[in-house]
Structure formats: structure tokens, C-alpha cells
Motif scaffolding. Structure first.
Motif, PDB file in Angstrom:
ATOM      1  N   HIS A  42     -18.369   6.366   1.988  1.00 60.67           N
ATOM      2  CA  HIS A  42     -17.459   6.210   0.852  1.00 60.67           C
ATOM      3  C   HIS A  42     -16.030   6.435   1.323  1.00 60.67           C
ATOM      4  N   PRO A  43     -15.092   5.532   1.030  1.00 50.63           N
ATOM      5  CA  PRO A  43     -13.704   5.715   1.474  1.00 50.63           C
ATOM      6  C   PRO A  43     -13.072   6.976   0.884  1.00 50.63           C
ATOM      7  N   ALA A  44     -12.058   7.461   1.546  1.00 54.38           N
ATOM      8  CA  ALA A  44     -11.319   8.619   1.043  1.00 54.38           C
ATOM      9  C   ALA A  44     -10.625   8.276  -0.268  1.00 54.38           C
ATOM     10  N   LEU A  45     -10.338   9.294  -1.050  1.00 56.65           N
ATOM     11  CA  LEU A  45      -9.727   9.135  -2.365  1.00 56.65           C
ATOM     12  C   LEU A  45      -8.436   8.332  -2.293  1.00 56.65           C
ATOM     13  N   GLN A  46      -8.327   7.330  -3.168  1.00 59.02           N
ATOM     14  CA  GLN A  46      -7.122   6.522  -3.364  1.00 59.02           C
ATOM     15  C   GLN A  46      -6.693   5.727  -2.129  1.00 59.02           C
ATOM     16  N   ASP A  58     -13.420  -2.640  -4.699  1.00 64.78           N
ATOM     17  CA  ASP A  58     -13.766  -2.847  -3.293  1.00 64.78           C
ATOM     18  C   ASP A  58     -14.693  -1.750  -2.777  1.00 64.78           C
ATOM     19  N   ILE A  59     -14.546  -0.542  -3.319  1.00 66.85           N
ATOM     20  CA  ILE A  59     -15.475   0.531  -2.948  1.00 66.85           C
ATOM     21  C   ILE A  59     -16.895   0.150  -3.358  1.00 66.85           C
ATOM     22  N   GLN A  60     -17.044  -0.315  -4.594  1.00 67.18           N
ATOM     23  CA  GLN A  60     -18.383  -0.676  -5.069  1.00 67.18           C
ATOM     24  C   GLN A  60     -18.952  -1.876  -4.315  1.00 67.18           C
ATOM     25  N   LEU A  61     -18.097  -2.784  -3.888  1.00 64.88           N
ATOM     26  CA  LEU A  61     -18.558  -3.950  -3.140  1.00 64.88           C
ATOM     27  C   LEU A  61     -19.111  -3.582  -1.758  1.00 64.88           C
ATOM     28  N   LEU A  62     -18.855  -2.360  -1.299  1.00 70.77           N
ATOM     29  CA  LEU A  62     -19.388  -1.921  -0.019  1.00 70.77           C
ATOM     30  C   LEU A  62     -20.913  -1.824  -0.044  1.00 70.77           C
ATOM     31  N   LEU A  63     -21.487  -1.516  -1.211  1.00 68.67           N
ATOM     32  CA  LEU A  63     -22.942  -1.379  -1.277  1.00 68.67           C
ATOM     33  C   LEU A  63     -23.644  -2.717  -1.047  1.00 68.67           C
ATOM     34  N   PRO A  64     -23.339  -3.772  -1.811  1.00 69.81           N
ATOM     35  CA  PRO A  64     -23.986  -5.056  -1.498  1.00 69.81           C
ATOM     36  C   PRO A  64     -23.614  -5.583  -0.112  1.00 69.81           C
ATOM     37  N   ALA A  65     -22.392  -5.289   0.347  1.00 72.89           N
ATOM     38  CA  ALA A  65     -21.986  -5.753   1.676  1.00 72.89           C
ATOM     39  C   ALA A  65     -22.889  -5.171   2.760  1.00 72.89           C
ATOM     40  N   SER A  75      -3.013   8.004 -10.227  1.00 69.70           N
ATOM     41  CA  SER A  75      -4.059   6.970 -10.289  1.00 69.70           C
ATOM     42  C   SER A  75      -3.361   5.613 -10.336  1.00 69.70           C
ATOM     43  N   PRO A  76      -2.749   5.187  -9.246  1.00 71.78           N
ATOM     44  CA  PRO A  76      -1.894   4.002  -9.261  1.00 71.78           C
ATOM     45  C   PRO A  76      -2.662   2.703  -9.475  1.00 71.78           C
ATOM     46  N   SER A  77      -1.924   1.683  -9.849  1.00 73.39           N
ATOM     47  CA  SER A  77      -2.537   0.390 -10.143  1.00 73.39           C
ATOM     48  C   SER A  77      -3.239  -0.201  -8.927  1.00 73.39           C
ATOM     49  N   ARG A  78      -2.769   0.104  -7.731  1.00 71.03           N
ATOM     50  CA  ARG A  78      -3.353  -0.515  -6.538  1.00 71.03           C
ATOM     51  C   ARG A  78      -4.806  -0.105  -6.317  1.00 71.03           C
ATOM     52  N   ASP A 122       2.047   7.007  -5.932  1.00 73.06           N
ATOM     53  CA  ASP A 122       1.600   7.427  -4.596  1.00 73.06           C
ATOM     54  C   ASP A 122       2.328   8.663  -4.077  1.00 73.06           C
ATOM     55  N   ARG A 123       3.223   9.220  -4.862  1.00 70.10           N
ATOM     56  CA  ARG A 123       3.979  10.373  -4.368  1.00 70.10           C
ATOM     57  C   ARG A 123       3.984  11.531  -5.353  1.00 70.10           C
ATOM     58  N   CYS A 124       3.057  11.533  -6.338  1.00 66.15           N
ATOM     59  CA  CYS A 124       3.148  12.574  -7.346  1.00 66.15           C
ATOM     60  C   CYS A 124       1.791  13.208  -7.646  1.00 66.15           C
ATOM     61  N   THR A 125       1.834  14.334  -8.309  1.00 72.52           N
ATOM     62  CA  THR A 125       0.654  15.064  -8.753  1.00 72.52           C
ATOM     63  C   THR A 125       0.448  14.776 -10.242  1.00 72.52           C
ATOM     64  N   PRO A 126      -0.656  15.233 -10.835  1.00 75.08           N
ATOM     65  CA  PRO A 126      -0.865  15.012 -12.267  1.00 75.08           C
ATOM     66  C   PRO A 126       0.237  15.583 -13.155  1.00 75.08           C
ATOM     67  N   GLU A 127       1.046  16.484 -12.622  1.00 78.50           N
ATOM     68  CA  GLU A 127       2.107  17.086 -13.436  1.00 78.50           C
ATOM     69  C   GLU A 127       3.269  16.132 -13.706  1.00 78.50           C
ATOM     70  N   ALA A 128       3.367  15.037 -12.972  1.00 68.85           N
ATOM     71  CA  ALA A 128       4.454  14.070 -13.198  1.00 68.85           C
ATOM     72  C   ALA A 128       4.339  13.490 -14.609  1.00 68.85           C
ATOM     73  N   ASP A 129       5.473  13.384 -15.294  1.00 72.77           N
ATOM     74  CA  ASP A 129       5.501  12.987 -16.701  1.00 72.77           C
ATOM     75  C   ASP A 129       5.535  11.468 -16.847  1.00 72.77           C
ATOM     76  N   MET A 130       4.604  10.932 -17.650  1.00 73.68           N
ATOM     77  CA  MET A 130       4.584   9.489 -17.893  1.00 73.68           C
ATOM     78  C   MET A 130       5.814   9.023 -18.676  1.00 73.68           C
ATOM     79  N   ALA A 131       6.572   9.949 -19.251  1.00 71.76           N
ATOM     80  CA  ALA A 131       7.806   9.584 -19.942  1.00 71.76           C
ATOM     81  C   ALA A 131       8.803   8.933 -18.987  1.00 71.76           C
ATOM     82  N   GLU A 132       8.591   9.116 -17.681  1.00 69.93           N
ATOM     83  CA  GLU A 132       9.487   8.502 -16.698  1.00 69.93           C
ATOM     84  C   GLU A 132       9.333   6.985 -16.669  1.00 69.93           C
TER      85      GLU A 132
END
Length: 345
Positions: free
Chosen positions: A130-134, A140-147, A293-296, A315-325
Motif C-alpha cells: 500500500h503506498p504511503a499516505l497522500q 490508483d491505490i485501489q487499481l493496484l489490487l487488480p493490477a 486532503s488535497p485534490s490530487r 500539501d503544506r498544512c495540518t488539519p488546523e489550517a482554516d478553510m476560510a482561506e
């Protein structure tokens, strides 16, 4: 991202395949491209897809799945105890030993992600790293099983099928709520689930966005989606919008919600299960993603009209970053672009 393989004869085309994925709504849908890959690789196979009892309904009517059913790890301990193995091949997406053990009892060969138990891995036909987080998109992670057994992707788009009866129900619902013919019809998902509340865009931002939409398109109508957990937030927004909105949150089944989502001219929502559901319907959508949890790694793939908006610190923040940004101006620009490039039907 390799898988272990022993010196065994080539895998014959299976007739009966079991696929197990016990997860939330979004992760349930994220596995559909992998199941489709198996169906495309072995078109004569009968695929039995098992999911969490509360998520199984999102998998109904898929053309490449012959049967769906429910399973959970507690029940799995007592399942598959009769003699014989009805499945030629099984895939397990989870890291729960009871689900792996069940698959091993009912299938001749089992493919799964590498587990923490070395003895359990030794009993698998393929143990996939299983690939590392993020680091890799969830599809693509799930496609590894049938692959791991030679099944190539058959597209990376999510799959969902609204039935004809559900489509007719949606027509009646929109007419009864004076939303039929209103344009644009805009679906809103204003909150994620409580444990992922850091993904939520502020209620005031949604209110301002709706004000701008109504100012530009006076005949706009809003369908406010969601569940019981965000009832106060959705009810407040519905009260602000008055006759320009229909409150659907907490009042509809998941499949009824999907039938209405299929009808919208545009969807605006935060990253959560219903947004993955919307991503499977191939309708114009503006989706907001937190940097943790970025779109990529989560946004719908092979989607013809997705407008993904990432947190400025993606890709540069923790859960504490505010979505108001994520500013209202930024989302408003995406809304205008989406409706300009995909005018209401």
C-alpha cells in the motif's frame, strides 16, 4: 508498490469473483474503477461486491457488478463456514483480519493489501504494498489490487447508476418543490462529517456565494444536501434563501439524493462522501479541498466538468489550517466559469 508472488501456475480466468470493500460512502465509490477493471479483464466473470450495510446501496445497478451485498467485520467472523469455496478469486480492500479470513474461507485465491500479520500475508495469493499516505490518488491505490493479477485499468472515473424509477421520482420532487425549470439548479454540500470538520467551508462564505449567484441568476434555485449531523447549518442556510432553496438535508435517502444530484446544473461542495457521489455523475461541480486532503489524491478523475479548488496551503498544512482561506471570490470565479462553459440544460 510491488506485490509478492510465488511460483504458481498462471491464473485461469475466474468465473466467480468476490470483491470486499467496507468503508464510508466516498471510499466505497473510489473502488468502483478497480472493480470495473476486473470486469473488463474477465468479461465472463460474475462479480459479487460486498460493502458496509449502510453503503451497499450506492453500488446497486452498476452494469459490471452482478450482485451486491452487505458485510462487516463482526459478521464476517461467522460467515463462510460451510464446506467448499464458491469463488475462484477474491479482492479485499481493507486491513481487517476478519474480512481477510472470510475471503480465504470462501475463495481459492485472495488478493489484498499487505497486512500487519506475516502469517496472514503468507496465505494470500498476492500481498500488495500500500503506498504511503497522500503519495498516490485513492483510485490508483485501489487499481493496484487488480493490477497484481494482470487486470489493467478500464478508466479511472467513478461509477454510479441512477435507476429509471429514481429519475422519475426526482422529476416529481422538483415539481412539488417548485424547482422544476428553475435555472441554474444548484446543489450545495456545506459540511463534511464531524471527524473531518476541518474540511468545512465557513457558513458565511456559502451564504455570500449564494447571494452572488442569485444576483447574477435571479431564477436560480438551490438544493441543500446533507445529513442529520449538519442539520442546524443547513437549516440556517435554507432559512436565509427562503423560496429560492429546497432543504433536502436529513430528509432523503442516499439514492434519492443522488437522483437529485444528477439533475443539478452545478454542484458546490466540500470534500465528503456526497461530493464523491457527485463526482460519479459527471455533472458540473466545484469541489473544495483542504490541504491535508488535497485534490490530487481525492478529486474525481476522468471527469469532464470538474473545477477543483485547493486550500492555498495544499500539501503544506495540518488539519488546523482554516478553510476560510479559500475566498468567496475564488469560488465565485469557478462557479461563473463552470456555468459559462457548461450552460444550464
Amino acid at each position: 508498490m510491488s506485490s509478492s508472488a510465488r511460483n504458481e501456475p498462471a491464473l485461469a480466468a475466474p468465473r466467480d469473483v468476490l470483491y470486499i470493500n467496507v468503508s464510508r460512502i466516498g471510499d466505497t465509490l473510489l473502488v468502483t474503477p478497480a472493480v470495473r477493471a476486473v470486469a473488463a479483464h474477465w468479461p465472463q466473470a460474475h462479480i459479487h461486491l460486498l460493502a458496509h450495510p449502510k453503503r451497499e446501496e450506492v453500488l446497486r445497478n452498476l452494469p459490471f457488478v452482478h450482485r451486491t451485498g452487505a458485510i462487516e467485520k463482526q459478521r464476517a467472523r461467522f460467515m463462510g463456514r460451510l464446506p467448499g469455496k464458491p469463488y475462484d478469486l477474491a479482492f479485499v480492500c481493507n486491513f481487517d483480519a476478519p474480512l481477510i479470513e472470510y475471503a480465504l474461507r470462501v475463495a481459492r485465491r485472495v488478493v489484498a493489501f499487505r497486512q500487519a500479520d506475516a502469517d496472514l500475508n503468507a496465505r494470500l495469493y498476492r500481498a500488495v504494498e500500500h503506498p504511503a499516505l497522500q503519495t498516490t490518488h485513492a483510485v490508483d491505490i485501489q487499481l493496484l489490487l487488480p493490477a497484481a493479477v494482470g487486470a489493467a485499468p478500464a478508466g479511472r472515473a467513478l461509477s454510479y447508476r441512477v435507476s429509471a424509477d429514481e429519475d422519475e421520482w426526482a422529476t416529481r420532487f422538483l415539481a412539488e418543490h417548485h424547482a422544476h425549470g428553475r435555472r441554474p439548479l444548484v446543489g450545495l454540500q456545506v459540511a463534511s462529517f464531524p471527524t473531518k470538520a476541518y474540511r468545512d467551508w465557513p457558513p458565511g462564505h456559502f451564504s455570500e456565494l449564494c447571494r452572488r449567484i442569485r444576483g447574477f441568476w435571479p431564477d436560480a434555485h438551490f438544493l441543500i444536501f446533507g445529513g442529520e449531523l449538519e442539520k442546524q447549518r443547513t437549516a440556517t442556510l435554507a432559512a436565509e434563501l427562503g423560496a429560492a432553496a429546497t432543504l433536502c438535508a436529513g430528509r432523503l435517502s442516499l439514492r434519492q439524493t443522488a437522483a437529485l444530484m444528477k439533475r443539478v446544473d452545478l454542484y458546490v461542495g466540500v470534500d465528503t462522501g456526497p461530493t464523491h457521489l457527485m463526482g460519479a455523475l459527471q455533472r458540473p461541480m466545484v469541489a473544495l479541498y483542504h490541504g491535508y486532503s488535497p485534490s490530487r489524491v481525492l478529486a474525481p478523475l476522468d471527469h469532464p466538468c470538474l473545477y477543483a479548488i485547493d486550500h492555498p496551503q495544499a500539501d503544506r498544512c495540518t488539519p488546523e489550517a482554516d478553510m476560510a482561506e479559500i475566498s468567496v471570490d475564488r469560488v465565485w470565479q469557478a462557479v461563473q466559469q463552470a456555468l459559462r462553459e457548461h450552460p444550464p440544460r
